[in-house]
Write an enzyme that holds these catalytic residues in place. Structure first.
Site, short mmCIF file in Angstrom:
data_model
loop_
_atom_site.label_atom_id
_atom_site.label_comp_id
_atom_site.label_asym_id
_atom_site.label_seq_id
_atom_site.Cartn_x
_atom_site.Cartn_y
_atom_site.Cartn_z
N ILE A 1 0.87 -1.17 0.00
CA ILE A 1 0.00 0.00 0.00
C ILE A 1 0.91 1.23 0.00
O ILE A 1 2.05 1.16 0.45
CB ILE A 1 -0.99 0.01 1.20
CG1 ILE A 1 -0.25 -0.09 2.54
CG2 ILE A 1 -2.02 -1.08 1.06
CD1 ILE A 1 -1.19 -0.05 3.74
N ASP A 2 0.41 2.31 -0.55
CA ASP A 2 1.24 3.49 -0.75
C ASP A 2 1.76 4.06 0.57
O ASP A 2 1.15 3.88 1.62
CB ASP A 2 0.44 4.58 -1.49
CG ASP A 2 -0.01 4.14 -2.87
OD1 ASP A 2 0.69 3.32 -3.48
OD2 ASP A 2 -1.07 4.61 -3.32
N LYS A 3 2.85 4.78 0.48
CA LYS A 3 3.48 5.40 1.65
C LYS A 3 2.48 6.21 2.46
O LYS A 3 2.42 6.09 3.69
CB LYS A 3 4.63 6.30 1.18
CG LYS A 3 5.23 7.20 2.25
CD LYS A 3 6.37 8.02 1.66
CE LYS A 3 6.90 9.05 2.65
NZ LYS A 3 5.99 10.23 2.77
N ARG B 1 -7.06 5.59 -5.99
CA ARG B 1 -6.77 7.01 -6.22
C ARG B 1 -7.05 7.40 -7.67
O ARG B 1 -7.64 8.45 -7.94
CB ARG B 1 -5.32 7.29 -5.84
CG ARG B 1 -5.01 7.01 -4.39
CD ARG B 1 -3.51 6.92 -4.11
NE ARG B 1 -2.84 8.20 -4.35
CZ ARG B 1 -1.53 8.35 -4.32
NH1 ARG B 1 -0.73 7.31 -4.08
NH2 ARG B 1 -1.00 9.54 -4.52
#
Length: 302
Positions: free
Chosen positions: A134-136, A235
């Site tokens: 999962i993204d930062k 997103r």
């Protein structure tokens, strides 16, 4: 070192732009390689702004990735579930999943190496145990494998779309329908190789199901369930239907509202899978963190 050879059919494009448009490499990486002599045109070194001619032969010696030293760190991980085969962690916003240039330490992998005695070796030394990412600046649940058998099982479940992955997000705008499905392929944005986009070019199937949790004056609180797992999928999809996630630096709304959060208001709230050894259903949940909750209060204040 991997070697590649290309022969463009069109003339007039810059060398760096052509390579980034026709490969998965970013333009900045290509420019660094050209400057370092890893790229030749017809056997000669050229600059990034060299204008290609049809029939030019481009040779690229892709450099080996920089070796990173993995150091175990006590990062006080928020462990939601753990046994001898798998571990599920509630990752905080701002934490990178695995080391990379610019992020050599403080990552989830550094924390896992301190917490666990074993991690699977399938993804090599830089990403041990990592099954998905999962993204930062997305918070929430992520599972890691402690051995190769568990890793292979979890990857197969992701491939077969049998895992459950539900996120919560706050988006700009009022979504009029209570639920829906976004079925739109995702690939590299042809205008910006640092971003992803809904595109027919070099894209892959991407499906997101969403449901409204709460509507506010100017925003909507939604849950999103992933059927596929493309880079930046939620997103990109929410931007595509014109309800971008607030706080998102890449895909967020053009008109900025000051929300009390660093990064996108997106949280991986539920993760479900079959245990790779016992076949028991494992279902983990984590409430959105304090900054996300503050964003909900902020959305209600408009």
């Amino acid at each position: 070192m991997n070697e590649h050879e290309f022969q463009p059919e069109e003339s007039g494009l810059r060398l760096d732009k052509w390579l980034s448009d026709h490969t998965e490499w970013t333009r900045s990486a290509v420019q660094d390689w050209i400057k370092s002599g890893y790229v030749t045109v017809n056997g000669s070194q050229e600059k990034s702004n060299y204008k290609l001619k049809a029939g030019d032969v481009i040779h690229v010696e892709e450099p080996e990735p920089e070796e990173l030293e993995l150091i175990p760190e006590n990062l006080h991980l928020d462990v939601i579930y753990e046994d001898k085969d798998v571990i599920v962690v509630n990752k905080p916003r701002g934490m990178v999943v695995h080391p990379a240039p610019g992020h050599p330490s403080g990552t989830l992998v550094n924390g896992l190496l301190h917490h666990c005695t074993d991690l699977s070796s399938i993804n090599g030394v830089v990403r041990p145990g990592i099954v998905h990412r999962i993204d930062k600046d997305t918070s929430g649940l992520i599972v890691a494998a402690k051995n190769d058998r568990a890793h292979q099982s979890l990857v197969e479940q992701l491939k077969n779309k049998t895992t459950k992955r539900r996120y919560e997000a706050i988006v700009a705008g009022i979504i009029p329908h209570d639920k829906g499905t976004i079925d739109a392929p995702i690939g590299r944005d042809p205008e910006d190789r640092q971003k992803m986009a809904v595109t027919d070019r070099h894209s892959r199937e991407a499906v997101t199901h969403f449901q409204v949790i709460q509507r506010y004056e100017r925003h909507t609180h939604v849950s999103c369930e992933l059927e596929t797992g493309r880079t930046h999928q939620i997103r990109v999809h929410m931007k595509y239907i014109e309800f971008p996630i607030v706080g998102d630096p890449k895909y967020g709304p053009r008109k900025k509202h000051e929300f009390p959060i660093e990064g996108q208001a997106l949280h991986a709230a539920l993760l479900g899978f079959r245990h790779p050894v016992t076949d028991e259903e494992i279902l983990c949940e984590a409430e959105p963190p304090a900054d996300f909750q503050s964003c909900l209060v902020h959305a209600a204040s408009f």
